[in-house]
Design an enzyme around this catalytic site. Structure first.
Site, short mmCIF file in Angstrom:
data_model
loop_
_atom_site.label_atom_id
_atom_site.label_comp_id
_atom_site.label_asym_id
_atom_site.label_seq_id
_atom_site.Cartn_x
_atom_site.Cartn_y
_atom_site.Cartn_z
N GLU A 132 80.50 -20.74 24.18
CA GLU A 132 79.51 -20.68 23.51
C GLU A 132 79.36 -21.39 22.19
O GLU A 132 78.54 -21.51 21.35
CB GLU A 132 79.07 -19.17 23.30
CG GLU A 132 78.53 -18.49 24.50
CD GLU A 132 79.77 -17.90 25.23
OE1 GLU A 132 80.93 -18.48 24.94
OE2 GLU A 132 79.58 -17.15 26.21
N LYS A 183 91.57 2.73 24.90
CA LYS A 183 91.10 3.68 24.01
C LYS A 183 91.78 4.95 24.59
O LYS A 183 91.55 5.66 25.65
CB LYS A 183 89.86 4.10 24.46
CG LYS A 183 88.72 2.77 23.76
CD LYS A 183 87.53 2.46 24.80
CE LYS A 183 87.40 0.96 24.50
NZ LYS A 183 87.17 0.03 25.65
N THR A 186 80.30 -20.50 31.32
CA THR A 186 81.43 -19.60 30.89
C THR A 186 82.21 -19.38 32.05
O THR A 186 81.82 -19.26 33.28
CB THR A 186 80.79 -18.71 29.98
OG1 THR A 186 80.19 -17.82 31.37
CG2 THR A 186 79.78 -18.55 28.99
N TRP A 218 92.03 3.52 19.12
CA TRP A 218 91.94 2.27 19.83
C TRP A 218 93.58 1.68 19.60
O TRP A 218 94.03 1.78 18.70
CB TRP A 218 91.10 1.21 19.31
CG TRP A 218 89.84 1.59 19.53
CD1 TRP A 218 89.23 2.49 20.20
CD2 TRP A 218 88.45 0.57 18.91
NE1 TRP A 218 87.94 2.30 20.43
CE2 TRP A 218 87.42 1.37 19.62
CE3 TRP A 218 88.50 -0.39 17.98
CZ2 TRP A 218 86.17 0.73 19.20
CZ3 TRP A 218 87.13 -0.82 17.78
CH2 TRP A 218 86.15 -0.31 18.19
#
Ligand code: ADP
Length: 548
Positions: free
Chosen positions: A331, A440, A181, A445
């Site tokens: 992934e 936040k 990754t 959010w």
């Protein structure tokens, strides 16, 4: 009762062995890292990939051994993609944009035995050569006579083959490829792709409802071959026998558009920043002037890696390029969802169709998605946010030798993606943010992705990043960092009022900073990590506050 079908393994070997009888004469075209164009046929590729496999076996490669590549996109890298697994090995693509320290860590963690490296990348390799323990290093010089001292030559390696190659026994669940990754949000971790996962991913990728790829297409593997298998396109092209174009290291818009035209490319995949630069070049001419590049009428641009703003999809359409958004991860091999429209949406109003296309899309067959929050699994209502989980036939079930990361998977076997998303009643998933990038503010959010997409719809804005910056009262507040198009003059007031109709007041960025350029990661994504670091000490003006 068992079916009466043969147990025919899904392997890259079967893909290779179809070449000589079915599409031997189709071309593979590479722009070499040193400049110049290299052309050969699939039959040449087939012979050389098998030679590589035989030569690696003669060099002592055992089943499961990792062979690293440090290469741009070209024919020899493609030979490694297929020749290494043909020998029973694992083709481990190294990201040449990483820091040498990081590369040394990855080579050591993967325990790579051999390395195949472009001569032009030797200066990079030299920086970590002393920290790794490779048995042999083979250098690709693309037919140049003089070889760099102290290294073995890739062509000499291939010449060791005597045409006596036999595939070692392999199971479809054996590893064929490996990729780390890119570490956008943490340390790099190794993902091992099985033959079966690569084949099933290529089959699903090609479906009419996904990318609709056929042998009639000319595919350009534009995403780096070291980044999530170049989004899977090399495997698709070789499986179908499409003419394949590999652009080397010249990834500027003019070089790409020249290749698109010369080779009549019809499909390519890339991150949004690459398409933005292509679009800038296409739109660069004077108002009403004829575009100097001819793009194939059925050209499809696949975009993923970060959110593609709706404005980008619209502008590409205006230039006759159909853009299809995908979501995926290293992934997930990488494509897991795709935003093509369903049949009944064809007659929907244009704005509605664009809204759907700007989502990250439906899960491919044999891939499942769900959104989970504190209340459990979220309803598919297009509103309820939570963490996106994924599972499927080409989703990783663990990282390579990293037991400490086991909690990335839930007890019931789903991968926690770290992305915050919604799924609408039609099954289209939409990424709100990476969990780490969500802002936040005062217990609510704010999606940085939404703000960025809205900002990029402003005609003066070339690129925008919105980040959370600490705030004494509201925990975090959004700061917008903007790159304007050359010659334009949008200011803070103009951008704020442009956004104000689309967002609640408390969601608007409290401030705007103008830069000449934004930082990008090793895979061409906007680097929020770097932006957050740069603006960590940002001082808010007194007025900053979420109201309403
Ligand atoms: P890294 O995590 O280092 O960027 P990957 O290249 O594997 O490594 O990126 C996977 C991540 O990229 C996803 O988890 C998601 O956050 C982001 N991503 C991929 N495609 C999209 C997309 N179409 N829209 C929004 N985010 C995307």
């Amino acid at each position: 009762m068992k079916g009466t079908m043969m147990d025919y393994p899904l392997t890259l070997h079967a893909v290779l062995e179809r070449i000589p009888n079915v599409y031997p004469g189709v071309e593979i075209v590479s722009r070499l890292p040193e400049g110049g164009i290299h052309r050969y046929t699939y039959l040449d590729f087939y012979r050389r990939a098998r030679s590589l496999a035989e030569a690696l076996q003669r060099a002592g490669l055992s089943s499961g051994d990792r062979v690293a590549t440090l290469c741009w996109n070209h024919y020899a890298h493609l030979e490694a993609y297929f020749g290494i697994p043909a020998a029973g090995g694992v083709a481990h693509t190294l990201n040449l944009r990483l820091h040498p320290r990081e590369l040394a860590f990855i080579v050591n963690q993967a325990e790579d035995r051999f390395l195949i490296v472009d001569e032009v990348l030797l200066p990079l390799f030299e920086q970590f050569r002393g920290e790794v323990n490779l048995d042999r290093v083979f250098v690709i010089s693309h037919g140049k006579k003089a070889q760099p001292a102290g290294y073995e030559d890739y062509e000499t390696l291939l010449a060791q083959a005597k045409g006596e190659f036999d595939y070692p026994p392999v199971s479809e669940t054996d590893a064929a490829a490996m990729c780390y990754t890119s570490g956008t949000t943490g340390n790099s971790k190794g993902v091992l792709y099985s033959h079966r996962a690569l084949i099933l991913h290529a089959l699903a990728f090609s479906l009419p409802d996904v990318f609709c790829v056929s042998q009639h297409d000319v595919a350009m593997a534009l995403a780096p071959m070291f980044h999530a298998n170049s989004h899977g396109l090399p495997h698709v092209a070789v499986m179908l026998g499409c003419k394949l174009v590999l652009p080397g290291r010249q990834l500027d818009a003019i070089s790409l558009l020249t290749l698109f035209e010369q080779e009549a490319v019809t499909i390519a995949t890339a991150v949004p920043t690459v398409w933005m630069s292509v679009l800038d070049a296409l739109e660069g001419g004077a108002e009403g002037s004829v575009c100097p590049w001819r793009i194939a009428p059925n050209f499809r641009a696949f975009v993923g890696g970060t959110a593609a703003p709706e404005s980008l999809i619209r502008r590409m359409d205006a230039r006759g390029i159909r853009m299809i958004q995908v979501w995926g991860m290293t992934e997930t091999t990488p494509v897991a969802t795709c935003s093509t429209l369903k049949a009944h949406m064809r007659d929907w109003p244009e704005d509605e169709r664009y809204r759907v296309r700007a989502r990250q899309g439906r899960a491919l067959p044999f891939t499942e998605i769900r959104v989970v929050n504190d209340q459990g699994e979220a309803p598919w209502d297009g509103k309820t946010m939570g963490e996106l989980h994924v599972r499927g036939a080409w989703t990783a079930s663990s990282y390579f030798r990293a037991p400490e990361t086991a909690d990335r998977w839930t007890a019931d076997g789903w991968l926690r993606t770290g992305d915050i998303a919604t799924i609408d009643p039609e099954g289209y998933m939409q990424i709100a943010d990476r969990a780490k990038d969500l802002i936040k503010s005062g217990g609510e959010w704010i999606s940085s992705v939404d703000l960025e997409a809205a900002l990029m719809a402003h005609p003066d804005v070339r690129e925008a990043g919105v980040i959370a910056v600490r705030h004494p009262k509201w925990d975090e507040r959004p700061l917008a960092v903007v790159v304007l198009r050359p010659g334009t003059t949008a200011n803070v007031e103009a951008l704020r009022s442009f956004l104000s109709g689309k967002f609640a007041k408390w969601q608007l960025p409290d401030d705007f900073v103008f830069l000449d350029e934004l930082p990008h990661t090793s895979t061409g994504k906007l680097s929020k990590l770097e932006l957050r670091k740069r603006f960590a000490e940002w001082k808010w003006k007194e007025t900053a506050q979420p109201s309403g």
